[in-house]
Design a protein around this motif. Sequence first.
Motif, PDB file in Angstrom:
ATOM      1  N   LEU A 125       0.823  -1.211   0.000  1.00 32.81           N
ATOM      2  CA  LEU A 125       0.000   0.000   0.000  1.00 32.81           C
ATOM      3  C   LEU A 125       0.856   1.259   0.000  1.00 32.81           C
ATOM      4  N   MET A 126       2.017   1.190   0.642  1.00 31.32           N
ATOM      5  CA  MET A 126       2.915   2.355   0.612  1.00 31.32           C
ATOM      6  C   MET A 126       3.501   2.540  -0.777  1.00 31.32           C
ATOM      7  N   LYS A 127       3.831   1.429  -1.443  1.00 27.39           N
ATOM      8  CA  LYS A 127       4.293   1.526  -2.834  1.00 27.39           C
ATOM      9  C   LYS A 127       3.195   2.114  -3.715  1.00 27.39           C
ATOM     10  N   SER A 128       1.948   1.900  -3.304  1.00 28.61           N
ATOM     11  CA  SER A 128       0.820   2.417  -4.077  1.00 28.61           C
ATOM     12  C   SER A 128       0.501   3.868  -3.738  1.00 28.61           C
ATOM     13  N   GLY A 129       1.294   4.451  -2.865  1.00 29.94           N
ATOM     14  CA  GLY A 129       1.131   5.880  -2.601  1.00 29.94           C
ATOM     15  C   GLY A 129       0.531   6.242  -1.252  1.00 29.94           C
ATOM     16  N   ALA A 130       0.221   5.251  -0.423  1.00 30.51           N
ATOM     17  CA  ALA A 130      -0.338   5.564   0.892  1.00 30.51           C
ATOM     18  C   ALA A 130       0.779   5.954   1.855  1.00 30.51           C
ATOM     19  N   GLY A 131       0.487   6.866   2.763  1.00 28.90           N
ATOM     20  CA  GLY A 131       1.429   7.182   3.825  1.00 28.90           C
ATOM     21  C   GLY A 131       1.473   6.035   4.823  1.00 28.90           C
ATOM     22  N   ALA A 132       2.497   6.039   5.709  1.00 28.83           N
ATOM     23  CA  ALA A 132       2.696   4.905   6.617  1.00 28.83           C
ATOM     24  C   ALA A 132       1.482   4.651   7.507  1.00 28.83           C
ATOM     25  N   ALA A 133       0.885   5.723   8.025  1.00 29.04           N
ATOM     26  CA  ALA A 133      -0.228   5.548   8.957  1.00 29.04           C
ATOM     27  C   ALA A 133      -1.443   4.957   8.249  1.00 29.04           C
ATOM     28  N   LEU A 134      -1.759   5.494   7.054  1.00 23.54           N
ATOM     29  CA  LEU A 134      -2.898   4.977   6.295  1.00 23.54           C
ATOM     30  C   LEU A 134      -2.647   3.534   5.864  1.00 23.54           C
ATOM     31  N   ALA A 135      -1.411   3.255   5.447  1.00 24.21           N
ATOM     32  CA  ALA A 135      -1.071   1.899   4.999  1.00 24.21           C
ATOM     33  C   ALA A 135      -1.228   0.902   6.141  1.00 24.21           C
ATOM     34  N   GLU A 136      -0.808   1.316   7.329  1.00 27.04           N
ATOM     35  CA  GLU A 136      -0.929   0.443   8.500  1.00 27.04           C
ATOM     36  C   GLU A 136      -2.400   0.160   8.816  1.00 27.04           C
ATOM     37  N   GLU A 137      -3.193   1.229   8.762  1.00 26.25           N
ATOM     38  CA  GLU A 137      -4.619   1.098   9.052  1.00 26.25           C
ATOM     39  C   GLU A 137      -5.297   0.200   7.999  1.00 26.25           C
ATOM     40  N   CYS A 138      -4.949   0.419   6.734  1.00 28.59           N
ATOM     41  CA  CYS A 138      -5.557  -0.383   5.661  1.00 28.59           C
ATOM     42  C   CYS A 138      -5.097  -1.839   5.736  1.00 28.59           C
ATOM     43  N   ALA A 139      -3.829  -2.054   6.118  1.00 32.37           N
ATOM     44  CA  ALA A 139      -3.336  -3.428   6.254  1.00 32.37           C
ATOM     45  C   ALA A 139      -4.136  -4.145   7.338  1.00 32.37           C
ATOM     46  N   GLN A 140      -4.460  -3.419   8.411  1.00 29.38           N
ATOM     47  CA  GLN A 140      -5.320  -3.992   9.462  1.00 29.38           C
ATOM     48  C   GLN A 140      -6.681  -4.373   8.885  1.00 29.38           C
ATOM     49  N   ASP A 141      -7.242  -3.483   8.061  1.00 28.99           N
ATOM     50  CA  ASP A 141      -8.546  -3.761   7.439  1.00 28.99           C
ATOM     51  C   ASP A 141      -8.469  -5.008   6.554  1.00 28.99           C
ATOM     52  N   ALA A 199      -9.924   2.811  -0.790  1.00 22.49           N
ATOM     53  CA  ALA A 199      -9.403   3.839   0.113  1.00 22.49           C
ATOM     54  C   ALA A 199      -8.642   4.931  -0.630  1.00 22.49           C
ATOM     55  N   LEU A 200      -7.889   4.536  -1.662  1.00 26.43           N
ATOM     56  CA  LEU A 200      -7.019   5.506  -2.320  1.00 26.43           C
ATOM     57  C   LEU A 200      -7.664   6.126  -3.548  1.00 26.43           C
ATOM     58  N   ARG A 201      -8.376   5.297  -4.320  1.00 24.23           N
ATOM     59  CA  ARG A 201      -8.984   5.853  -5.538  1.00 24.23           C
ATOM     60  C   ARG A 201     -10.434   6.234  -5.315  1.00 24.23           C
TER      61      ARG A 201
END
Lengths: 214, 181
Positions: free
Chosen positions: B41-57, B91-93
Motif C-alpha cells: 500500500l505504501m508503494k501504491s502511494g499511501a502514507g505509513a499511517a494509512l497503509a498500516e490502518e488499511c493493512a489492518q482492514d 481507500a485511495l482511488r
Amino acid sequence: MTIRHHLSDPLLMAYSAGQLPEAFSLVVATHVSLCDECRARLGSFDAVGGAVIEEIDEISMGEEALQAALARIDGLPQATRAEPLKPAGIFPAPLADYVGGDLASVRWQRIGGGVKQAILPTGRDASARLLYIPAGTAVPDHGHRGMELTLVLQGAFADDDVRFGRGDIEIADENLEHTPVALAGEDCICLAATDAPLRFRGILPRLAQPLFRI
Amino acid sequence: MAKAEDGTDWAGLLIRVRDSRDRAAFAQIFRHFAPRVKAFLMKSGAGAALAEECAQDVMATLWQKAHLFDPSRASVSTWVYTIARNKRIDALRKDRRAEPEELDWGPEPEPDQAEAMEAQEETERLGRALASLPQKQRALIERAYYGDLSHSEIAAETGLPLGTIKSRIRLALDKLRHHMT
C-alpha cells in the motif's frame, strides 16, 4: 454458448492490477462472468499480484498491531457461505447490480432509428451504456478518440463480416471506423464502454451527440 | 530480496481460520502478510499511517471472508493480493469496482491437499521467476501492480510462466461446469 472474441491480455492485467476506469471494469467483470477462459486468464494475472506481494520488501507493522488485530477479530462475526446470486435473466450479476435488475428494469432513451440506450452510473473517466439495436439495424458509423469495448448480451451483430454473439467482446481503438449491424432474428443488446466520447460521421447524429452523451 | 522458502502451509493455516476460527493460525498469517500488505500500500502511494490502518482492514477482511477461500483456486498470497488491491481502490482511488459473478462451487469441498499445495507452489515459482527477470522488466510489472501505470500504459507481456496457472484454473472450471449440468 461458444465465445469467440475475448478480452485482451493488457485489459485483463489492468483489471487485475485495479487500474481500469470503472466503466471498463464493469465490462470486464460482465464478460468474465460469462467466459471461463477469461476467468482462468484473469486468475493467472491475479497470481502475478500474489507473487508481487510475496516478493515485496516488507515494512514492519507497529508494535501493537497483532494485538490490535486479534482484539478486532474478536468482535467480528465470520460470514458464512451464502448461496451465490444466480441471475435468471440475460444480465450477469455485476451488470444486474448496476442496472438494479434485469432487462425489464432498464430505463431506455430513444436515440433514433429504433436504437435505444441507457447510460449506467459509473465514474467519469469512462462511460458505460446499454445499447438496444433492433434486428437488422446498423449502429451509426462512428470512429473513436479512445478505446471502446462492446459486449453482446443478446442477439448478435456483425462488423466487417465478423460475427459477435452473446458473450463476445469487440475491442475497438481510435484507428477503427466501424459499422456494427445487428443481425436478423433477435434484437441485439450490448454493454458498451468508452473512455472518450464517440464521434459520429453524419451531421445529424453529431448534433444530437451532446444531448445524448453518446 | 531473498525470500525464506520455509515451506509454511499457508493454505492449511487459512483453512484452520476458515473452519475453526483458529486465532494462532490467524496470528501466523498476520505476521507474514500484514507487513507485506503495508509495503504494497505504501508503494501504491499511501502514507505509513494509512497503509498500516488499511493493512489492518485487509487482515480483518481475510478473517471475515475466510469462508470464500478455496485453496484449489488460488494461493493465500494471491488471495491476500486481491483483498489488498480492492482495499486500495476503495481507500485511495475511492472508486467502485465491479466483480465477476461468484461461481456456485457448492458446499465446501474437502480441500485436496495436493491441489492446495499446487496453487501455493505455483505462486512461489512465479515469485522466483519474477525475481529473476531483468530489473527493468520486473520493475514494470511491479509498477503495474502497485497502481503506478494507467491502463493504457500496461503492456501485458510479462515474460512469466502463466500458462500452467491458467490451465489449472481452467480445468477446475471445466470440472465445475460438468457437475452443474
